[in-house]
Design a protein around this motif. Structure first.
Motif, PDB file in Angstrom:
ATOM      1  N   PRO A 114       8.772  -6.101  -1.929  1.00  0.00           N
ATOM      2  CA  PRO A 114       8.616  -6.502  -0.523  1.00  0.00           C
ATOM      3  C   PRO A 114       7.913  -5.404   0.266  1.00  0.00           C
ATOM      4  O   PRO A 114       7.976  -4.220  -0.090  1.00  0.00           O
ATOM      5  CB  PRO A 114      10.058  -6.689  -0.054  1.00  0.00           C
ATOM      6  N   GLY A 115       7.245  -5.784   1.319  1.00  0.00           N
ATOM      7  CA  GLY A 115       6.463  -4.837   2.098  1.00  0.00           C
ATOM      8  C   GLY A 115       7.261  -3.661   2.600  1.00  0.00           C
ATOM      9  O   GLY A 115       6.778  -2.519   2.614  1.00  0.00           O
ATOM     10  N   GLU A 116       8.520  -3.900   3.015  1.00  0.00           N
ATOM     11  CA  GLU A 116       9.311  -2.808   3.587  1.00  0.00           C
ATOM     12  C   GLU A 116       9.714  -1.766   2.546  1.00  0.00           C
ATOM     13  O   GLU A 116      10.151  -0.655   2.893  1.00  0.00           O
ATOM     14  CB  GLU A 116      10.567  -3.363   4.279  1.00  0.00           C
ATOM     15  N   ALA A 117       9.546  -2.090   1.239  1.00  0.00           N
ATOM     16  CA  ALA A 117       9.933  -1.140   0.192  1.00  0.00           C
ATOM     17  C   ALA A 117       8.745  -0.339  -0.354  1.00  0.00           C
ATOM     18  O   ALA A 117       8.928   0.563  -1.175  1.00  0.00           O
ATOM     19  CB  ALA A 117      10.608  -1.878  -0.965  1.00  0.00           C
ATOM     20  N   LEU A 118       7.541  -0.642   0.095  1.00  0.00           N
ATOM     21  CA  LEU A 118       6.352  -0.039  -0.506  1.00  0.00           C
ATOM     22  C   LEU A 118       6.326   1.481  -0.367  1.00  0.00           C
ATOM     23  O   LEU A 118       5.967   2.193  -1.296  1.00  0.00           O
ATOM     24  CB  LEU A 118       5.086  -0.646   0.107  1.00  0.00           C
ATOM     25  N   LYS A 119       6.688   1.990   0.793  1.00  0.00           N
ATOM     26  CA  LYS A 119       6.651   3.440   0.998  1.00  0.00           C
ATOM     27  C   LYS A 119       7.606   4.150   0.036  1.00  0.00           C
ATOM     28  O   LYS A 119       7.248   5.126  -0.621  1.00  0.00           O
ATOM     29  CB  LYS A 119       7.023   3.770   2.439  1.00  0.00           C
ATOM     30  N   GLN A 120       8.825   3.645  -0.083  1.00  0.00           N
ATOM     31  CA  GLN A 120       9.806   4.278  -0.963  1.00  0.00           C
ATOM     32  C   GLN A 120       9.379   4.169  -2.417  1.00  0.00           C
ATOM     33  O   GLN A 120       9.512   5.129  -3.195  1.00  0.00           O
ATOM     34  CB  GLN A 120      11.179   3.625  -0.763  1.00  0.00           C
ATOM     35  N   ILE A 121       8.841   3.024  -2.808  1.00  0.00           N
ATOM     36  CA  ILE A 121       8.399   2.824  -4.191  1.00  0.00           C
ATOM     37  C   ILE A 121       7.248   3.766  -4.524  1.00  0.00           C
ATOM     38  O   ILE A 121       7.208   4.378  -5.595  1.00  0.00           O
ATOM     39  CB  ILE A 121       8.004   1.353  -4.411  1.00  0.00           C
ATOM     40  N   THR A 122       6.298   3.911  -3.621  1.00  0.00           N
ATOM     41  CA  THR A 122       5.174   4.824  -3.849  1.00  0.00           C
ATOM     42  C   THR A 122       5.661   6.256  -4.031  1.00  0.00           C
ATOM     43  O   THR A 122       5.136   6.998  -4.871  1.00  0.00           O
ATOM     44  CB  THR A 122       4.188   4.745  -2.671  1.00  0.00           C
ATOM     45  N   ASP A 123       6.670   6.650  -3.293  1.00  0.00           N
ATOM     46  CA  ASP A 123       7.213   8.006  -3.419  1.00  0.00           C
ATOM     47  C   ASP A 123       7.903   8.216  -4.765  1.00  0.00           C
ATOM     48  O   ASP A 123       7.944   9.328  -5.288  1.00  0.00           O
ATOM     49  CB  ASP A 123       8.200   8.297  -2.283  1.00  0.00           C
ATOM     50  N   ILE A 124       8.461   7.145  -5.341  1.00  0.00           N
ATOM     51  CA  ILE A 124       9.198   7.253  -6.603  1.00  0.00           C
ATOM     52  C   ILE A 124       8.261   7.347  -7.797  1.00  0.00           C
ATOM     53  O   ILE A 124       8.551   8.044  -8.782  1.00  0.00           O
ATOM     54  CB  ILE A 124      10.151   6.046  -6.770  1.00  0.00           C
ATOM     55  N   LEU A 125       7.113   6.670  -7.743  1.00  0.00           N
ATOM     56  CA  LEU A 125       6.215   6.602  -8.890  1.00  0.00           C
ATOM     57  C   LEU A 125       5.822   7.999  -9.349  1.00  0.00           C
ATOM     58  O   LEU A 125       5.288   8.789  -8.575  1.00  0.00           O
ATOM     59  CB  LEU A 125       4.964   5.791  -8.543  1.00  0.00           C
ATOM     60  N   PRO A 126       6.052   8.344 -10.628  1.00  0.00           N
ATOM     61  CA  PRO A 126       5.811   9.712 -11.110  1.00  0.00           C
ATOM     62  C   PRO A 126       4.331   9.994 -11.367  1.00  0.00           C
ATOM     63  O   PRO A 126       3.678   9.319 -12.152  1.00  0.00           O
ATOM     64  CB  PRO A 126       6.610   9.772 -12.423  1.00  0.00           C
ATOM     65  N   GLY A 127       3.797  11.002 -10.701  1.00  0.00           N
ATOM     66  CA  GLY A 127       2.440  11.446 -10.961  1.00  0.00           C
ATOM     67  C   GLY A 127       1.381  10.416 -10.661  1.00  0.00           C
ATOM     68  O   GLY A 127       0.291  10.460 -11.235  1.00  0.00           O
ATOM     69  N   ALA A 128       1.655   9.482  -9.765  1.00  0.00           N
ATOM     70  CA  ALA A 128       0.692   8.417  -9.476  1.00  0.00           C
ATOM     71  C   ALA A 128      -0.146   8.767  -8.260  1.00  0.00           C
ATOM     72  O   ALA A 128       0.340   9.331  -7.291  1.00  0.00           O
ATOM     73  CB  ALA A 128       1.413   7.095  -9.238  1.00  0.00           C
ATOM     74  N   GLU A 129      -1.445   8.423  -8.343  1.00  0.00           N
ATOM     75  CA  GLU A 129      -2.284   8.494  -7.166  1.00  0.00           C
ATOM     76  C   GLU A 129      -2.038   7.221  -6.352  1.00  0.00           C
ATOM     77  O   GLU A 129      -1.141   6.451  -6.654  1.00  0.00           O
ATOM     78  CB  GLU A 129      -3.741   8.639  -7.583  1.00  0.00           C
ATOM     79  N   ALA A 130      -2.808   6.995  -5.309  1.00  0.00           N
ATOM     80  CA  ALA A 130      -2.595   5.832  -4.444  1.00  0.00           C
ATOM     81  C   ALA A 130      -2.601   4.552  -5.288  1.00  0.00           C
ATOM     82  O   ALA A 130      -3.590   4.249  -5.956  1.00  0.00           O
ATOM     83  CB  ALA A 130      -3.679   5.776  -3.380  1.00  0.00           C
ATOM     84  N   PRO A 131      -1.504   3.802  -5.296  1.00  0.00           N
ATOM     85  CA  PRO A 131      -1.455   2.585  -6.112  1.00  0.00           C
ATOM     86  C   PRO A 131      -2.293   1.471  -5.496  1.00  0.00           C
ATOM     87  O   PRO A 131      -2.630   1.496  -4.311  1.00  0.00           O
ATOM     88  CB  PRO A 131       0.032   2.224  -6.087  1.00  0.00           C
ATOM     89  N   THR A 132      -2.619   0.484  -6.324  1.00  0.00           N
ATOM     90  CA  THR A 132      -3.289  -0.721  -5.842  1.00  0.00           C
ATOM     91  C   THR A 132      -2.210  -1.701  -5.379  1.00  0.00           C
ATOM     92  O   THR A 132      -1.283  -2.010  -6.136  1.00  0.00           O
ATOM     93  CB  THR A 132      -4.135  -1.357  -6.953  1.00  0.00           C
ATOM     94  N   ILE A 133      -2.328  -2.179  -4.166  1.00  0.00           N
ATOM     95  CA  ILE A 133      -1.333  -3.087  -3.587  1.00  0.00           C
ATOM     96  C   ILE A 133      -2.040  -4.370  -3.162  1.00  0.00           C
ATOM     97  O   ILE A 133      -2.971  -4.345  -2.354  1.00  0.00           O
ATOM     98  CB  ILE A 133      -0.612  -2.425  -2.392  1.00  0.00           C
ATOM     99  N   VAL A 134      -1.595  -5.498  -3.726  1.00  0.00           N
ATOM    100  CA  VAL A 134      -2.251  -6.785  -3.495  1.00  0.00           C
ATOM    101  C   VAL A 134      -1.204  -7.799  -3.026  1.00  0.00           C
ATOM    102  O   VAL A 134      -0.129  -7.901  -3.643  1.00  0.00           O
ATOM    103  CB  VAL A 134      -2.922  -7.295  -4.794  1.00  0.00           C
ATOM    104  N   PRO A 135      -1.466  -8.560  -1.946  1.00  0.00           N
ATOM    105  CA  PRO A 135      -0.507  -9.586  -1.498  1.00  0.00           C
ATOM    106  C   PRO A 135      -0.266 -10.628  -2.583  1.00  0.00           C
ATOM    107  O   PRO A 135      -1.195 -11.032  -3.300  1.00  0.00           O
ATOM    108  CB  PRO A 135      -1.191 -10.210  -0.278  1.00  0.00           C
ATOM    109  N   LEU A 136       0.988 -11.037  -2.747  1.00  0.00           N
ATOM    110  CA  LEU A 136       1.328 -12.072  -3.717  1.00  0.00           C
ATOM    111  C   LEU A 136       1.057 -13.450  -3.124  1.00  0.00           C
ATOM    112  O   LEU A 136       1.492 -13.748  -1.997  1.00  0.00           O
ATOM    113  CB  LEU A 136       2.794 -11.962  -4.125  1.00  0.00           C
ATOM    114  N   HIS A 137       0.351 -14.286  -3.883  1.00  0.00           N
ATOM    115  CA  HIS A 137       0.016 -15.628  -3.410  1.00  0.00           C
ATOM    116  C   HIS A 137       1.292 -16.465  -3.265  1.00  0.00           C
ATOM    117  O   HIS A 137       2.121 -16.541  -4.171  1.00  0.00           O
ATOM    118  CB  HIS A 137      -0.928 -16.312  -4.390  1.00  0.00           C
ATOM    119  N   GLY A 138       1.448 -17.072  -2.100  1.00  0.00           N
ATOM    120  CA  GLY A 138       2.577 -17.960  -1.856  1.00  0.00           C
ATOM    121  C   GLY A 138       3.870 -17.255  -1.529  1.00  0.00           C
ATOM    122  O   GLY A 138       4.916 -17.913  -1.382  1.00  0.00           O
TER     123      GLY A 138
END
Length: 296
Positions: free
Chosen positions: A231-255
């Motif tokens: 969900p959109g409200e979790a994106l910031k926390q999830i990005t912080d958790i990802l180990p050694g990742a650069e800016a992830p690709t984020i795409v809206p889910l259809h429907g």
């Protein structure tokens, strides 16, 4: 038809574990090596390069002198070669992560040892006299170095020396000879080196292409591609958790308004604990897959 003067020359250990790992690295980079493991050279069928199979002690000399543009060699061999030189003639491009071992001091179980000062006035047998001499200088210790070309672990039993300085991988050889490991002189692994002698433009372009492939292989060793929904409200926390990742690709889910697919290359190991943290943060349908190839 490319001439030998246009091809790159890569020095590899002729036989042994380091040779096998070096060949595997090149194969993973897409180089098809002609069969010829017992010969002195082998062409790369799909790339303008030739492999030179030599003694590991000769690899730094071949690269420094420009006979070979590249080489794969253990740090222990490389640093023994360069310990007393000012003009090295090579540069280290990458640590390769295989061929790991440790150059250690060792002594019989009954020999007392309270640090490097215990070496003062003693005889120490080794196949790495320059590295050992550097260690003794750094610790202000005066000892006698006995140079041996092999079977160093027998020196105490034969009363050639009281201590040894030798490579340790599993420690089984020391244990078999009733020796115990002491201080570390050098931690070693295989490295890729390149001559500092100038290359012409053609060969420099070929070298850049080779390095691009090898860097891609090294980058994928620990890297994983991770995908999940969130969900959109979790994106910031999830990005912080990802180990050694650069800016992830984020795409809206259809429907599914307000929900997104998150894709990222993680250049560190992804453990189960990481997945649990991602799920707790709101991620779902988490998928982790290995990366076969990646061009940097």
């Amino acid at each position: 038809m490319l001439s030998d003067r246009t091809r790159l020359h890569i020095a590899l250990q002729k036989s042994g574990r380091l040779s096998d790992y070096s060949r595997e690295l090149l194969r993973d980079a897409g180089f098809r090596i002609q069969s010829g493991k017992n010969s002195l050279t082998a062409r790369v069928e799909n790339f303008p390069a030739e492999l030179m199979f030599v003694r590991d002690d000769d690899i730094p000399t071949f690269v420094s002198d420009g006979v070979c543009e590249f080489g794969i060699v253990g740090q222990n061999v490389l640093e023994e070669f360069s310990a007393e030189r000012t003009d090295l003639g090579y540069e280290v491009l990458a640590e390769l992560g295989f061929g790991r071992c440790t150059l250690k001091l060792a002594a019989p179980e009954s020999m007392p040892y309270e640090g490097p000062a215990s070496l003062a006035g003693q005889r120490i047998a080794t196949s790495y006299p320059r590295l050992l001499a550097r260690f003794l200088r750094e610790n202000d210790v005066d000892a006698t170095i006995v140079t041996m070309s092999g079977a160093v672990e027998l020196a105490p039993r034969l009363q050639i020396a009281s201590f040894i300085c030798d490579l340790v991988s599993t420690g089984a050889t020391l244990e078999a000879n009733n020796l115990r490991a002491l201080d570390t002189v050098l931690d070693s692994q295989a490295v890729l080196i390149r001559t500092t002698r100038p290359m012409d433009a053609t060969r420099a372009d070929i070298a850049a292409g080779m390095m691009s492939r090898i860097e891609g292989v090294l980058a994928t060793k620990e890297s994983k591609y991770i995908m999940m929904n969130a969900p959109g409200e979790a994106l910031k926390q999830i990005t912080d958790i990802l180990p050694g990742a650069e800016a992830p690709t984020i795409v809206p889910l259809h429907g599914r308004p307000g929900n997104f697919a998150v894709h990222a290359v993680c250049q560190e190991s992804v453990f189960w604990e990481t997945l649990q943290k991602l799920k707790a943060a709101g991620a779902s349908a988490i998928l982790v897959v290995p990366i076969e190839k990646m061009m940097m």
